[in-house]
Motif scaffolding. Structure first.
Motif, PDB file in Angstrom:
ATOM      1  N   MET A   2       0.742  -1.271  -0.103  1.00  0.00           N
ATOM      2  CA  MET A   2       0.134  -0.025   0.202  1.00  0.00           C
ATOM      3  C   MET A   2       0.884   1.288   0.084  1.00  0.00           C
ATOM      4  N   LYS A   3       0.436   2.267  -0.683  1.00  0.00           N
ATOM      5  CA  LYS A   3       0.973   3.546  -0.924  1.00  0.00           C
ATOM      6  C   LYS A   3       0.056   4.725  -0.459  1.00  0.00           C
ATOM      7  N   ILE A   4       0.283   5.591   0.086  1.00  0.00           N
ATOM      8  CA  ILE A   4      -0.616   6.699   0.773  1.00  0.00           C
ATOM      9  C   ILE A   4       0.155   7.901   0.272  1.00  0.00           C
ATOM     10  N   ASP A   5      -0.313   8.755  -0.628  1.00  0.00           N
ATOM     11  CA  ASP A   5      -0.258  10.056  -1.016  1.00  0.00           C
ATOM     12  C   ASP A   5      -0.786  10.904  -0.254  1.00  0.00           C
ATOM     13  N   GLN A   6       0.017  11.601   0.815  1.00  0.00           N
ATOM     14  CA  GLN A   6      -0.678  12.405   1.906  1.00  0.00           C
ATOM     15  C   GLN A   6      -1.032  13.819   1.463  1.00  0.00           C
ATOM     16  N   SER A   7      -0.648  14.223   0.205  1.00  0.00           N
ATOM     17  CA  SER A   7      -1.043  15.294  -0.400  1.00  0.00           C
ATOM     18  C   SER A   7      -2.447  15.443  -1.076  1.00  0.00           C
ATOM     19  N   THR A   8      -2.527  14.128  -1.733  1.00  0.00           N
ATOM     20  CA  THR A   8      -3.726  14.054  -2.593  1.00  0.00           C
ATOM     21  C   THR A   8      -4.885  13.162  -2.038  1.00  0.00           C
ATOM     22  N   ILE A  59      -3.005   0.039  -3.763  1.00  0.00           N
ATOM     23  CA  ILE A  59      -2.677  -1.135  -3.343  1.00  0.00           C
ATOM     24  C   ILE A  59      -2.103  -1.905  -4.810  1.00  0.00           C
ATOM     25  N   ARG A  60      -0.861  -2.210  -4.852  1.00  0.00           N
ATOM     26  CA  ARG A  60      -0.437  -2.798  -5.876  1.00  0.00           C
ATOM     27  C   ARG A  60      -0.671  -1.931  -7.360  1.00  0.00           C
ATOM     28  N   GLY A  61      -0.665  -0.933  -7.052  1.00  0.00           N
ATOM     29  CA  GLY A  61      -0.979   0.169  -8.206  1.00  0.00           C
ATOM     30  C   GLY A  61      -2.426   0.443  -8.728  1.00  0.00           C
ATOM     31  N   LYS A  62      -3.319  -0.140  -7.906  1.00  0.00           N
ATOM     32  CA  LYS A  62      -4.811   0.097  -8.218  1.00  0.00           C
ATOM     33  C   LYS A  62      -5.315   1.059  -7.019  1.00  0.00           C
ATOM     34  N   LYS A  63      -6.051   2.280  -7.405  1.00  0.00           N
ATOM     35  CA  LYS A  63      -6.657   3.075  -6.494  1.00  0.00           C
ATOM     36  C   LYS A  63      -7.507   2.461  -5.873  1.00  0.00           C
ATOM     37  N   MET A  64      -7.390   2.730  -4.529  1.00  0.00           N
ATOM     38  CA  MET A  64      -8.594   2.059  -3.659  1.00  0.00           C
ATOM     39  C   MET A  64      -9.501   3.517  -3.474  1.00  0.00           C
ATOM     40  N   GLU A  65     -10.979   3.018  -3.089  1.00  0.00           N
ATOM     41  CA  GLU A  65     -12.100   4.111  -2.923  1.00  0.00           C
ATOM     42  C   GLU A  65     -12.065   4.006  -1.325  1.00  0.00           C
ATOM     43  N   PHE A  66     -11.498   4.818  -0.602  1.00  0.00           N
ATOM     44  CA  PHE A  66     -11.732   5.382   1.157  1.00  0.00           C
ATOM     45  C   PHE A  66     -12.333   6.548   0.999  1.00  0.00           C
ATOM     46  N   THR A  67     -12.978   6.743   2.111  1.00  0.00           N
ATOM     47  CA  THR A  67     -13.319   8.118   2.421  1.00  0.00           C
ATOM     48  C   THR A  67     -12.347   8.743   3.190  1.00  0.00           C
ATOM     49  N   PRO A  68     -12.213  10.096   3.313  1.00  0.00           N
ATOM     50  CA  PRO A  68     -11.111  10.867   3.788  1.00  0.00           C
ATOM     51  C   PRO A  68     -10.931  10.404   5.517  1.00  0.00           C
ATOM     52  N   LYS A  69     -11.964  10.146   5.981  1.00  0.00           N
ATOM     53  CA  LYS A  69     -11.762   9.436   7.197  1.00  0.00           C
ATOM     54  C   LYS A  69     -10.914   8.310   7.400  1.00  0.00           C
ATOM     55  N   GLU A  70     -11.310   7.382   6.426  1.00  0.00           N
ATOM     56  CA  GLU A  70     -10.636   6.108   6.501  1.00  0.00           C
ATOM     57  C   GLU A  70      -9.047   6.513   6.197  1.00  0.00           C
TER      58      GLU A  70
END
Length: 230
Positions: free
Chosen positions: A138-144, A149-160
């Motif tokens: 998993m990679k988390i871009d803190q600015s955007t 996860i493995r290059g696939k964008k995950m749909e999480f809410t801002p709070k998650e």
């Protein structure tokens, strides 16, 4: 703090608008007032707001449904207002992506304190531009606020995503529910710790089932730990 902070207040009680708006103006913040959920959604399409103060018990469209609709299109921070006997709705509001909630009756100073805390977190995230957290796959871009996860964008809410960031920064450490509430919702927040359990349960369902190099584990009697497995 953001320049020309603009807040949308949505409550059907005129006295709530008068008390909150007076304190917002004292802090040099701008505001718009609406009195039902439908008008709130219309206003959000027409103007940019830095934060929304949203009552749960609204005529017509309930605040929880307004929150659900906002989260389909926007990451704008949301503070929900609720009466003391609406515990289920408050937790549901947090599950739907609200950033915080305040129980009525409240002091306007309390509302402003929560507003300032959330805006500080927003500015902190902006200051983290380019900083990427990595744990397992998993990679988390803190600015955007984008999670892959493995290059696939995950749909999480801002709070998650805030919770994932907090876990990743403190990987392999046990975090109590109270720590999570105070950090992820509001530093001086004291509320129902079940909101944490609900959020983590929902977040786990969104994570891929195959090995992704980390796991969010429950620690009996203590809290949760993000364990790095890679």
């Amino acid at each position: 703090m953001l320049e020309k902070v603009k807040v949308l207040i949505c409550d059907d009680n005129v006295a709530v608008h008068e008390s909150i708006s007076a304190y917002l103006l004292a802090e040099s913040m701008e505001f718009e007032s609406v009195y039902n959920g439908e008008d709130a959604l219309i206003q959000l399409k027409q103007e940019r707001f830095d934060l929304v103060i949203l009552d749960i018990m609204l005529p017509g469209l309930f605040g929880t449904e307004v929150c659900r609709n906002i989260r389909k299109e926007s990451d704008v921070p949301i503070i929900m207002l609720s009466a003391k006997d609406e515990e289920f709705d408050r937790i549901l509001g947090l599950e739907l992506g609200a950033d915080d909630y305040i129980t009525k009756p409240f002091s306007p100073r309390e509302v402003i304190a929560h507003v300032k805390t959330i805006l500080k977190r927003v500015n902190y995230a902006l200051a983290k531009q380019g900083e990427i957290l990595t744990i397992g796959e998993m990679k988390i871009d803190q600015s955007t606020f984008e999670v892959q996860i493995r290059g696939k964008k995950m749909e999480f809410t801002p709070k998650e995503i805030e919770l994932l960031i907090f876990f990743a920064i403190n990987k392999n450490k046990v975090l109590s529910r109270e720590q999570i509430l105070n950090k992820v919702w509001c530093y001086d927040y004291f509320g129902d710790t079940r909101a944490v359990d609900h959020l983590i349960k929902r977040m786990r369902k969104k994570l891929p089932q195959e090995n992704i190099g980390f796991e969010i584990k429950s620690v009996y009697g203590m809290g949760y730990r993000m364990e790095n497995l890679s």
